[in-house]
Design a protein around this motif. Structure first.
Motif, PDB file in Angstrom:
ATOM      1  N   HIS A 148      10.856   2.570  -2.305  1.00  0.00           N
ATOM      2  CA  HIS A 148       9.872   2.043  -1.725  1.00  0.00           C
ATOM      3  C   HIS A 148       9.841   0.897  -2.593  1.00  0.00           C
TER       4      HIS A 148
ATOM      5  N   LEU B  45       2.290   6.431  -7.136  1.00  0.00           N
ATOM      6  CA  LEU B  45       1.431   7.498  -7.574  1.00  0.00           C
ATOM      7  C   LEU B  45       2.039   8.955  -7.825  1.00  0.00           C
ATOM      8  N   LYS B  46       2.872   9.059  -6.946  1.00  0.00           N
ATOM      9  CA  LYS B  46       3.649  10.587  -6.698  1.00  0.00           C
ATOM     10  C   LYS B  46       4.890  10.623  -7.431  1.00  0.00           C
TER      11      LYS B  46
ATOM     12  N   ASN C   4       0.683  -1.119   0.066  1.00  0.00           N
ATOM     13  CA  ASN C   4       0.100   0.007   0.110  1.00  0.00           C
ATOM     14  C   ASN C   4       1.002   1.415   0.059  1.00  0.00           C
ATOM     15  N   HIS C   5       1.937   1.253   0.816  1.00  0.00           N
ATOM     16  CA  HIS C   5       2.720   2.352   0.824  1.00  0.00           C
ATOM     17  C   HIS C   5       3.667   2.449  -0.667  1.00  0.00           C
TER      18      HIS C   5
ATOM     19  N   ILE D  85       2.153  -0.456  -9.921  1.00  0.00           N
ATOM     20  CA  ILE D  85       0.768   0.284  -9.055  1.00  0.00           C
ATOM     21  C   ILE D  85      -0.136  -0.870  -9.006  1.00  0.00           C
TER      22      ILE D  85
ATOM     23  N   ASP E 284       0.946  -3.765  -7.072  1.00  0.00           N
ATOM     24  CA  ASP E 284       0.856  -3.262  -5.656  1.00  0.00           C
ATOM     25  C   ASP E 284      -0.620  -3.612  -4.991  1.00  0.00           C
ATOM     26  N   ARG E 285      -1.664  -3.027  -5.807  1.00  0.00           N
ATOM     27  CA  ARG E 285      -2.997  -3.155  -5.377  1.00  0.00           C
ATOM     28  C   ARG E 285      -3.373  -4.670  -5.172  1.00  0.00           C
TER      29      ARG E 285
ATOM     30  N   TYR F 197       2.392   1.709  -3.558  1.00  0.00           N
ATOM     31  CA  TYR F 197       1.234   2.122  -4.275  1.00  0.00           C
ATOM     32  C   TYR F 197       1.076   3.458  -4.328  1.00  0.00           C
ATOM     33  N   ASP F 198       1.144   4.034  -3.060  1.00  0.00           N
ATOM     34  CA  ASP F 198       0.666   5.600  -2.841  1.00  0.00           C
ATOM     35  C   ASP F 198       2.048   6.263  -3.177  1.00  0.00           C
TER      36      ASP F 198
END
Length: 102
Positions: free
Chosen positions: A89, A28-29, A21-22, A40, A43-44, A24-25
């Motif tokens: 990450h 996105l950035k 989840n980290h 992504i 990751d989900r 993934y987030d």
């Protein structure tokens, strides 16, 4: 079998879910987010299956083997994808996913 018998794997699943989840987030950035699309997506998928298996083990599912196999396959795919990216990450995510493959 009670969930106490699975405590170690439950903790590993939870850590993998949290790390995915980290990742993934964080993906996105990233500046080139389109390049991270597969990362992504996986990751989900990985976070979701880890969370599901964690819950299923806690309630004593009779489908442990089947769910664990699917989880391992998704974790392996996620880890392999994350390894392709140099972001910290992604590398941490790949390490966590590897723990559920072996």
């Amino acid at each position: 079998m009670s969930h106490e018998n699975y405590q170690s794997i439950i903790e590993t699943l939870h850590e993998c879910m949290t790390t995915c989840n980290h990742c993934y987030d964080a993906c996105l950035k990233e500046e080139h987010v389109k390049m991270m699309a597969q990362c992504i997506r996986l990751d989900r998928e990985c976070a979701d299956i880890c969370a599901y298996l964690e819950q299923a083990l806690g309630r004593g599912t009779p489908f442990v083997s089947e769910l664990a196999q699917v989880c391992a396959e998704i974790c392996e795919a996620c880890g392999n994808e994350c390894k392709k990216h140099s972001h910290d990450h992604c590398q941490k995510c790949a390490e966590e996913c590897k723990k559920l493959v072996s």
